[in-house]
Enzyme design. Sequence first.
Site, PDB file in Angstrom:
ATOM      1  N   ASP A  12      60.520  57.146  43.964  1.00 60.40           N
ATOM      2  CA  ASP A  12      59.867  56.983  43.376  1.00 60.40           C
ATOM      3  C   ASP A  12      60.209  57.036  41.687  1.00 60.40           C
ATOM      4  O   ASP A  12      60.292  57.448  41.823  1.00 60.40           O
ATOM      5  CB  ASP A  12      58.445  56.689  44.094  1.00 60.40           C
ATOM      6  CG  ASP A  12      57.111  57.766  44.040  1.00 60.40           C
ATOM      7  OD1 ASP A  12      58.066  58.660  43.146  1.00 60.40           O
ATOM      8  OD2 ASP A  12      56.522  57.646  44.273  1.00 60.40           O
ATOM      9  N   THR A  71      54.500  63.983  46.013  1.00 60.60           N
ATOM     10  CA  THR A  71      54.234  64.663  47.191  1.00 60.60           C
ATOM     11  C   THR A  71      55.569  64.505  48.603  1.00 60.60           C
ATOM     12  O   THR A  71      55.317  65.594  49.535  1.00 60.60           O
ATOM     13  CB  THR A  71      52.922  64.740  48.150  1.00 60.60           C
ATOM     14  OG1 THR A  71      52.734  63.080  48.236  1.00 60.60           O
ATOM     15  CG2 THR A  71      51.767  64.673  46.774  1.00 60.60           C
ATOM     16  N   HIS A 137      64.552  69.635  74.120  1.00 63.07           N
ATOM     17  CA  HIS A 137      64.027  68.904  72.610  1.00 63.07           C
ATOM     18  C   HIS A 137      64.891  67.520  72.720  1.00 63.07           C
ATOM     19  O   HIS A 137      64.695  66.660  72.251  1.00 63.07           O
ATOM     20  CB  HIS A 137      64.821  69.476  71.712  1.00 63.07           C
ATOM     21  CG  HIS A 137      65.142  70.701  71.557  1.00 63.07           C
ATOM     22  ND1 HIS A 137      63.249  70.583  71.588  1.00 63.07           N
ATOM     23  CD2 HIS A 137      65.854  71.802  71.656  1.00 63.07           C
ATOM     24  CE1 HIS A 137      63.487  73.046  70.767  1.00 63.07           C
ATOM     25  NE2 HIS A 137      64.830  73.561  70.968  1.00 63.07           N
TER      26      HIS A 137
HETATM   27  C1  RB5 Z   1      52.807  58.791  42.827  1.00 60.89           C
HETATM   28  O1  RB5 Z   1      52.162  58.935  41.833  1.00 60.89           O
HETATM   29  C2  RB5 Z   1      52.652  59.255  44.167  1.00 60.89           C
HETATM   30  O2  RB5 Z   1      50.868  58.873  44.639  1.00 60.89           O
HETATM   31  C3  RB5 Z   1      53.268  59.310  44.719  1.00 60.89           C
HETATM   32  O3  RB5 Z   1      54.886  59.754  44.538  1.00 60.89           O
HETATM   33  C4  RB5 Z   1      53.341  59.861  45.730  1.00 60.89           C
HETATM   34  O4  RB5 Z   1      53.064  61.104  45.383  1.00 60.89           O
HETATM   35  C5  RB5 Z   1      52.382  59.436  47.413  1.00 60.89           C
HETATM   36  O5  RB5 Z   1      52.414  59.970  48.111  1.00 60.89           O
END
Ligand code: RB5
Length: 149
Positions: A12, A71, A137
Amino acid sequence: MTAKTRIALSSDHAAIDLRRAIAAHITAQGYEAIDIGPTSPESTHYPQHGAAAANLVASGDCDLGIILCGTGQGIMMAANKVKGIRCGVCSDTFSAQMIREHNDANMLSLGARIVDEAQALQIVDAFLGAQFEGGRHATRVDMITALEA
Ligand code: RB5
């Protein structure tokens, strides 16, 4: 995986620079980076980008995928909704190695607000450098796959 393995990349808006750094890094190693963007820094929605990369892997068009968001968590959740995808978020090299060796992960997710570029590249190297061990596995991975039925 060996050189010329096709790697799907997406993110993103929070991870565009890191995604590009990873694309350049793996290209320099001989991998084929299929970077599907986005290219604009405008705020966007990680589920669509995670799904797009996951579909390339699930269809067999790409061998593995690397996806990123702030994240690494949201885009990983979206990718794992695509049948056949096993994606883990990693912020250390040991986990990145283990999700290939034990979980046969076909996608790696990274958080651009969690790891810096040097860490991310080491994690990518650990992921791409590891091989699924099979054996006991495989039984467990088959059990994961059975949950999709
Ligand atoms: C975007 O602000 C943030 O929410 C996205 O990049 C991510 O961390 C979502 O899990």
